[in-house]
Design a protein around this motif. Sequence first.
Motif, PDB file in Angstrom:
ATOM      1  N   HIS A  76      -2.719  38.530   9.397  1.00 26.96           N
ATOM      2  CA  HIS A  76      -3.311  38.301  10.728  1.00 26.96           C
ATOM      3  C   HIS A  76      -4.829  38.325  10.630  1.00 26.96           C
ATOM      4  O   HIS A  76      -5.518  37.447  11.155  1.00 26.96           O
ATOM      5  N   ASN A  81      -1.136  37.537  22.430  1.00 26.44           N
ATOM      6  CA  ASN A  81      -1.097  37.729  23.874  1.00 26.44           C
ATOM      7  C   ASN A  81      -2.474  37.925  24.498  1.00 26.44           C
ATOM      8  O   ASN A  81      -2.600  38.124  25.694  1.00 26.44           O
ATOM      9  N   PHE A  82      -3.508  37.899  23.699  1.00 32.76           N
ATOM     10  CA  PHE A  82      -4.899  37.882  24.165  1.00 32.76           C
ATOM     11  C   PHE A  82      -5.377  39.215  24.762  1.00 32.76           C
ATOM     12  O   PHE A  82      -6.390  39.274  25.447  1.00 32.76           O
ATOM     13  N   GLY A  83      -4.666  40.308  24.461  1.00 34.45           N
ATOM     14  CA  GLY A  83      -5.117  41.599  24.974  1.00 34.45           C
ATOM     15  C   GLY A  83      -6.374  42.073  24.271  1.00 34.45           C
ATOM     16  O   GLY A  83      -7.316  42.559  24.902  1.00 34.45           O
ATOM     17  N   SER A  97      -5.550  36.350  17.609  1.00 34.50           N
ATOM     18  CA  SER A  97      -5.005  36.507  18.961  1.00 34.50           C
ATOM     19  C   SER A  97      -3.588  35.991  19.146  1.00 34.50           C
ATOM     20  O   SER A  97      -3.174  35.016  18.530  1.00 34.50           O
ATOM     21  N   PHE A 118      -2.883  47.639  15.105  1.00 36.41           N
ATOM     22  CA  PHE A 118      -3.862  47.965  16.149  1.00 36.41           C
ATOM     23  C   PHE A 118      -3.220  48.365  17.463  1.00 36.41           C
ATOM     24  O   PHE A 118      -3.888  48.920  18.331  1.00 36.41           O
ATOM     25  N   ASP A 165       5.422  44.725  15.656  1.00 36.58           N
ATOM     26  CA  ASP A 165       4.375  45.748  15.736  1.00 36.58           C
ATOM     27  C   ASP A 165       4.434  46.562  17.032  1.00 36.58           C
ATOM     28  O   ASP A 165       4.204  47.769  17.034  1.00 36.58           O
ATOM     29  N   ALA A 193       2.937  38.406  14.521  1.00 37.74           N
ATOM     30  CA  ALA A 193       2.477  39.010  15.774  1.00 37.74           C
ATOM     31  C   ALA A 193       1.666  38.012  16.605  1.00 37.74           C
ATOM     32  O   ALA A 193       1.350  38.270  17.764  1.00 37.74           O
ATOM     33  N   MET A 194       1.326  36.882  15.986  1.00 37.02           N
ATOM     34  CA  MET A 194       0.603  35.838  16.720  1.00 37.02           C
ATOM     35  C   MET A 194       1.474  34.612  16.957  1.00 37.02           C
ATOM     36  O   MET A 194       0.978  33.580  17.396  1.00 37.02           O
TER      37      MET A 194
HETATM   38  C1  LIG Z   1      -0.289  42.311  18.517  1.00 37.95           C
HETATM   39  C2  LIG Z   1      -0.979  41.809  17.315  1.00 37.95           C
HETATM   40  C3  LIG Z   1      -1.903  40.733  17.374  1.00 37.95           C
HETATM   41  C4  LIG Z   1      -2.168  39.981  18.650  1.00 37.95           C
HETATM   42  O1  LIG Z   1      -2.911  40.739  19.573  1.00 37.95           O
HETATM   43  P1  LIG Z   1      -3.031  40.291  21.087  1.00 37.95           P
HETATM   44  O2  LIG Z   1      -3.788  41.362  21.751  1.00 37.95           O
HETATM   45  O3  LIG Z   1      -1.628  40.146  21.606  1.00 37.95           O
HETATM   46  O4  LIG Z   1      -3.759  38.977  21.109  1.00 37.95           O
HETATM   47  C5  LIG Z   1      -2.546  40.350  16.215  1.00 37.95           C
HETATM   48  N1  LIG Z   1      -2.285  40.959  15.034  1.00 37.95           N
HETATM   49  C6  LIG Z   1      -1.410  41.973  14.926  1.00 37.95           C
HETATM   50  C7  LIG Z   1      -1.150  42.568  13.591  1.00 37.95           C
HETATM   51  C8  LIG Z   1      -0.734  42.448  16.053  1.00 37.95           C
HETATM   52  O5  LIG Z   1       0.143  43.459  15.949  1.00 37.95           O
END
Ligand SMILES: *Cc1c(COP(=O)(O)O)cnc(C)c1O
Length: 488
Positions: free
Chosen positions: A398, A269-271, A267, A114, A146, A322-323
């Motif tokens: 995730h 970094n919570f963006g 989540s 994402f 990622d 990533a979390m």
């Molecule tokens: C970056 C990422 C997240 C976390 O997203 P945030 O916005 O940082 O909370 C979750 N899943 C995947 C696969 C990611 O690459």
Amino acid sequence: MQFIETRGNDGKKPSSVPFSEAILSPSASFGGLYVPEKLPDLDKDFLNKHLSSHYKTLALDFLQSFDIDIETEVLEEALKRYDAFDDPSNPVPLVQIEEDCFVSELYHGPTRAFKDMALQPFGYILSNLAQKRGENYLIMAATSGDTGPATLETFKDQANIKVACLYPDGGTSDVQKLQMVTEDADNLKVIGVKGNFDDTQHTLKELLASEDFKAELKERNIHLTAANSVNFGRIIFQIIYHIHSYLEMVRSEKIAMGDKIYLVVPSGNFGNALGGYYAKKAGLPIEKILIASNINNILTDWITTGTYDITERELILTESPAMDILKSSNIERVMFDKFGGERTKELMEALNSDGKYQLSADELASLQEDFVATFSNDEEGEDVIAKYAKKDYIMDPHTATCMKAYETLREEKLPAVIYSTAEWTKFSSTVSKSLGHAVNDDIEALKWVNEHANVSVPPMITGLFDKPVKHTVVVDKKSIKGEMLNFL
Ligand SMILES: *Cc1c(COP(=O)(O)O)cnc(C)c1O
């Protein structure tokens, strides 16, 4: 629209800046972040107007309602990046997996996570600004897998921008590593670091703080900037897909305009969750945002008890890397919005000096008006993957953390949109294992899952294994500065 600072103003920086400034120099006074002075209005008129809009049309109107200092033509060009997604007519498809559960797939871009949703258009805008100002920028990223590929992909061959990406050698999936080391462009540098992600991040922080490195950059006339989600230029694009997903629900007649839904966000970094929060605040009918974590469940603590305490915690490596995070940077923006700049500064300073803080009962209640949270461990995640594979839906680890949140946290019987943040192909070894077939590497996993679960592997993933490796440097921490200066 001006942007203000989450920890107040130190008298050295301007007390408010336009969007362009906030994204080129994203660090605000006292180590704070930039946030918009106010949000646009996502009222029924706005939503109705976009009921049959293309994603890009919705996005352009939303960005313009923010009144940012970027010309329309530049925004339009930036949004064209979505034309390279799997289905240009709908870059973010919504898939039903339960009677009242819908998956919004945010991973149909070039690097299959994402991060592309925001980084793709953001990369175009940043490079365009740098060119107009005749300035050169360096973006340094430490990645657990990622962010690195998505940052390299968006900036490759973009004028006036250089990217250096540090990854922990052995700490990413095979696919993630190949996505980085096969990127071929003169303005990109990829360096493997001996150690884990923490070591990598620490090395980067030290380098960015070192006076002689800064002096070297200055001498070369290079500005430093950041492309992680502390940069509001990413957050602004992460509000749009929440609106889009809601409209998709209305379009497919799963809900009526105005009905409330839940959002479920895996989540770190919570963006992503912050984008949902801003959408809710701007008027999108969202009942609550359900926050899903892995066993690094600091966000679950924060939302259920108001305690943020990293003193007793060690980062645990999981199948949803990533979390794997202890300091979640974007919750600061939520706190600023709810508690103001003075209190946010106090809390963030307590975190820096004592490693913890505690919200008051009133503050916690305010947080819980918008968020609820839970977490799942790797075994629970694997079970979820296996369960949905049987129903012919393959999800990544995730995304899998969302299902427990969906099952246990809804107080009302309202439908939920869960966000799928990565394609299974990036974490194929875990997916293969979940389906009962342990493997040694990603090639084997991709092949096995492809054959046994009736899902295809997209060409940008299969192609990786034949692409020449361009970046072979793996160094220990102390050699990084030299590598960097060579590159610059
Ligand atoms: C970056 C990422 C997240 C976390 O997203 P945030 O916005 O940082 O909370 C979750 N899943 C995947 C696969 C990611 O690459």
